[in-house]
Design a protein around this motif. Structure first.
Motif, PDB file in Angstrom:
ATOM      1  N   PRO A 163       0.811  -1.234   0.000  1.00  0.00           N
ATOM      2  CA  PRO A 163       0.000   0.000   0.000  1.00  0.00           C
ATOM      3  C   PRO A 163       0.839   1.277   0.000  1.00  0.00           C
ATOM      4  O   PRO A 163       0.464   2.262  -0.639  1.00  0.00           O
ATOM      5  CB  PRO A 163      -0.815  -0.120   1.298  1.00  0.00           C
ATOM      6  N   ILE A 203      -7.561   5.947  -1.288  1.00  0.00           N
ATOM      7  CA  ILE A 203      -7.103   4.555  -1.190  1.00  0.00           C
ATOM      8  C   ILE A 203      -7.795   3.850  -0.029  1.00  0.00           C
ATOM      9  O   ILE A 203      -8.272   2.712  -0.167  1.00  0.00           O
ATOM     10  CB  ILE A 203      -5.565   4.513  -1.028  1.00  0.00           C
ATOM     11  N   GLU A 204      -7.843   4.524   1.131  1.00  0.00           N
ATOM     12  CA  GLU A 204      -8.460   3.910   2.314  1.00  0.00           C
ATOM     13  C   GLU A 204      -9.929   3.569   2.078  1.00  0.00           C
ATOM     14  O   GLU A 204     -10.433   2.560   2.578  1.00  0.00           O
ATOM     15  CB  GLU A 204      -8.332   4.862   3.504  1.00  0.00           C
ATOM     16  N   LYS A 205     -10.647   4.394   1.317  1.00  0.00           N
ATOM     17  CA  LYS A 205     -12.071   4.176   1.068  1.00  0.00           C
ATOM     18  C   LYS A 205     -12.330   3.313  -0.169  1.00  0.00           C
ATOM     19  O   LYS A 205     -13.486   3.099  -0.547  1.00  0.00           O
ATOM     20  CB  LYS A 205     -12.789   5.522   0.906  1.00  0.00           C
ATOM     21  N   GLY A 206     -11.245   2.824  -0.789  1.00  0.00           N
ATOM     22  CA  GLY A 206     -11.403   1.946  -1.949  1.00  0.00           C
ATOM     23  C   GLY A 206     -11.846   2.663  -3.213  1.00  0.00           C
ATOM     24  O   GLY A 206     -12.299   2.024  -4.164  1.00  0.00           O
ATOM     25  N   SER A 231      -7.298   2.278  -6.521  1.00  0.00           N
ATOM     26  CA  SER A 231      -6.344   1.254  -6.080  1.00  0.00           C
ATOM     27  C   SER A 231      -5.076   1.264  -6.921  1.00  0.00           C
ATOM     28  O   SER A 231      -4.083   0.651  -6.544  1.00  0.00           O
ATOM     29  CB  SER A 231      -6.974  -0.140  -6.132  1.00  0.00           C
ATOM     30  N   ASP A 290      -6.975   4.360 -12.047  1.00  0.00           N
ATOM     31  CA  ASP A 290      -8.277   4.666 -11.443  1.00  0.00           C
ATOM     32  C   ASP A 290      -8.519   6.170 -11.328  1.00  0.00           C
ATOM     33  O   ASP A 290      -9.668   6.607 -11.178  1.00  0.00           O
ATOM     34  CB  ASP A 290      -8.382   4.038 -10.050  1.00  0.00           C
ATOM     35  N   ASP A 317     -19.216   8.991  -3.892  1.00  0.00           N
ATOM     36  CA  ASP A 317     -18.251   8.455  -2.923  1.00  0.00           C
ATOM     37  C   ASP A 317     -17.312   9.543  -2.419  1.00  0.00           C
ATOM     38  O   ASP A 317     -16.980   9.597  -1.226  1.00  0.00           O
ATOM     39  CB  ASP A 317     -17.423   7.335  -3.569  1.00  0.00           C
TER      40      ASP A 317
END
Length: 660
Positions: A425, A455-458, A461, A465, A475
């Motif tokens: 990560p 990144i933490e919330k998806g 990735s 993206d 989001d």
């Protein structure tokens, strides 16, 4: 007090200013804060009741006025030149020898080189009427209302003089610490150093903000005007002090040997001063001699700034933390007990790699001597082992990645330890942060904190993206501190980034050792991403300034299927994969430029782009092979070296005239 309102107002003004000088200049107040506040309160009441007696020089005007929309420009009647720099005894002696060729029988005056913001103050008949930043030396910004708030700027002089003076606004060490402590309490970002705090305070559009900052000033030059005729600079400073200015300390010297001795003495004792200085300004004292010596386009010949070597201080290594970079390299960082050094608070220093730690034997809990390399990057000079705890143990970089727990590896021929997990990560986060950075794809609104959240919330990735974020508005808007306008600006920046030239994309991909310059070379040589990806190791090694290491890393990058997959994704997202026409003209073909100092209008990146688009190149250091040194304000040792080597030195106007 008199019962006549005008007389009472004038008496209050005089009394309050007397106590201001005792408090701020002499540091010896004779009344308590309450008594002072009551006088100010009474003055404000009278001025409100009798506005016809509200004088511009009243201390009540120091509290700040209505916010400004923008700063007006001020054109100076005399240019506000910058100084050339000296870094050694030899530089000072060379300066003295240059002056001796121009005239004789001169002496020196020396003043502290305060680390603040230069301003110009104007007075008419003894009343402060205007103040400006130095700007580019020709045009400054009108910051009159902000300067009025500084207690040591007299709003009315002791004599009705019409004159122009120059000074340095600063914040002393104690007030800087208190200012940052207050910002911690208010959950605000800390100021990096006193100079930045002072400069930022003066350029506030709301003068009430400026009034709340602990600003001070030293006046160091009578620029023009005044009724007195002076033979020397030191005499003019004495007179400015009598007028009510807080003037810089002036030390006289008969010759360069005395100057050098004082420079060394001040180097040893500058830490005892209550404010930051970064050197000593050495000037010819006789004003008539200055006229004989004259000036260059940018600097007076009769003055030079002696810059101190990096300041060193002791502190404690509270812990050692390992960070994982975008290429997987594990970099140890020392978390230090915060210490003020060279004008800023230092709390971290890179320890580079295991060899560096082992060589210096740096351990957690050690007392270490640190300094700023080049006055910018903190580094550990050595460990004071006399203070070492007997229970301490040598520090060893962990064998597993601190971010993902994956295995690490060190090539015996290299100094770096690397995480082998390509899905780590930390590597992904740093790769994305690098990709969107200003010098890469320049996607505003995607700073490190924002990338971390995504990144933490998806939400993302990998790098590709980023180009789907416009479809993830809901989001993103659900995240803390996210707004509609910020989202729109970010999406627009993402769209703009699709058009960036190939060279920017190559740099953004983060190929090890491939920086901006090499990225441009590769883009110009191969023109498209497909051509570059199919290049051979032998071809790459033949390119000037590439070399075997860069060639091997570049070839290894394109041999990795995951990287090719990423490039294919970016193609599908519509990113530009070609460089296009690069050279506008051959005007500077084969010419090497060195950039130094701050240019009046061009940013360094802009000047560099113009040079490269016209066939030239920008190098980092001056040599006999350098064709031009493009010099701006506060040009330092590179300018001095250019002059010593007879390399052509040009300013921005000359540079721009060359391409028209």
């Amino acid at each position: 007090m008199s019962k006549d309102p005008k007389a009472e107002i004038l008496e209050l003004i005089e009394e309050i200013e007397k106590h201001n000088k005792l408090y701020y200049n002499a540091d010896s107040p004779v009344i308590d804060d309450y008594t002072y506040d009551m006088m100010m309160k009474r003055l404000a009441e009278l001025e409100e009741e009798y506005p016809e007696y509200s004088f511009s020089y009243s201390p009540s005007k120091r509290v700040g006025g209505n916010p400004l929309e923008k700063f007006q420009k001020v054109e100076f009647t005399t240019p506000k030149l910058s100084l050339t720099n000296a870094f050694s005894d030899e530089d000072l002696r060379a300066f003295d020898q240059r002056l001796a060729k121009l005239t004789d029988d001169f002496t020196y005056s020396m003043e502290y080189k305060y680390d603040g913001l230069t301003v110009v103050l104007y007075y008419e008949d003894g009343i402060f009427v205007r103040g400006a930043t130095r700007g580019d030396g020709v045009i400054g910004e009108d910051v009159t209302e902000n300067l009025r708030t500084i207690k040591n700027i007299p709003l009315r002089l002791n004599e009705p003089e019409t004159l122009e003076v120059r000074g340095e606004v600063y914040i002393d060490k104690a007030n800087f610490e208190r200012l940052n402590e207050k910002r911690i309490e208010d959950d605000e970002n800390l100021f990096a150093n006193p100079r930045n705090a002072a400069a930022g305070s003066i350029r506030q559009l709301d003068s009430k903000v400026t009034a709340a900052r602990p600003l001070d000033i030293f006046v160091f030059s009578l620029e023009s005007g005044g009724s007195q005729g002076f033979k020397t600079h030191s005499q003019s400073l004495e007179y400015l002090s009598k007028l009510g200015f807080k003037t810089s300390r002036c030390v006289k010297a008969d010759n360069i040997d005395q100057v050098i001795r004082f420079c060394h003495e001040l180097e040893r004792t500058r830490g005892e001063l209550p404010y930051e200085i970064d050197g000593l300004v050495v000037k010819v004292d006789e004003l008539e001699k200055r006229t004989e010596m004259g000036q260059t386009e940018k600097s007076p010949r009769w003055a030079i700034a002696y810059k101190f070597p990096p300041e060193e201080k002791e502190t404690v290594v509270e812990s050692i933390q390992v960070q994982v970079g975008r290429t997987g390299v594990l970099t140890p960082v020392a978390n230090l007990k915060p210490v003020l050094i060279s004008g800023s608070v230092v709390s971290r220093a890179t320890l580079h790699n295991q060899d560096y730690i082992t060589e210096k034997d740096i351990r957690e809990g050690d007392v270490v001597l640190i300094r700023k390399a080049g006055e910018i990057i903190p580094e550990v000079v050595r460990v004071n082992k006399d203070h070492r705890d007997k229970s301490s143990e040598p520090y060893v970089i962990p064998v597993t990645c601190p971010e993902c727990g994956g295995p690490t590896h060190r090539n015996p021929e290299e100094a770096d330890v690397k995480c082998l997990n390509v899905s780590c990560p930390a590597q992904i986060r740093r790769k994305i942060v690098h990709f969107v950075s200003k010098k890469a794809m320049n996607i505003e609104g995607m700073g490190p904190k924002q990338v971390q959240k995504f990144i933490e919330k998806g939400i993302i990735s990998d790098i590709s993206d980023i180009y789907d974020l416009k479809d993830k508005k809901d989001d993103i808007m659900a995240l803390e501190n996210s707004g509609e306008k910020s989202f729109i600006n970010m999406v627009n920046a993402i769209e703009d980034s699709r058009k960036r030239p190939l060279s920017r994309l190559i740099f953004a991909l983060g190929i090890p050792f491939v920086g901006e310059k090499t990225s441009k070379l590769l883009a110009e040589r191969y023109e498209t991403m497909d051509n570059l990806s199919q290049s051979t190791l032998e071809e790459l090694q033949k390119i000037d300034e590439v070399g075997s290491v860069i060639a091997e890393e570049t070839r290894a990058f394109f041999d990795n299927p995951e990287n090719i997959q990423l490039i294919d994704k970016l193609k599908d997202k519509g990113l530009n994969m070609s460089e296009g026409k690069k050279s506008v003209t051959n005007l500077f073909k084969g010419k090497k430029f060195v950039l130094t100092g701050t240019l009046p209008t061009l940013k360094r990146d802009e000047a560099k782009k113009i040079i490269e688009e016209n066939g030239g190149s920008v190098v980092g250091s001056v040599s006999k092979k350098t064709d031009y040194v493009l010099a701006g304000e506060a040009a330092g040792s590179k300018l001095e070296k250019a002059l010593s080597l007879d390399v052509a030195v040009i300013d921005e106007d000359t540079f721009l005239s060359m391409i028209r």
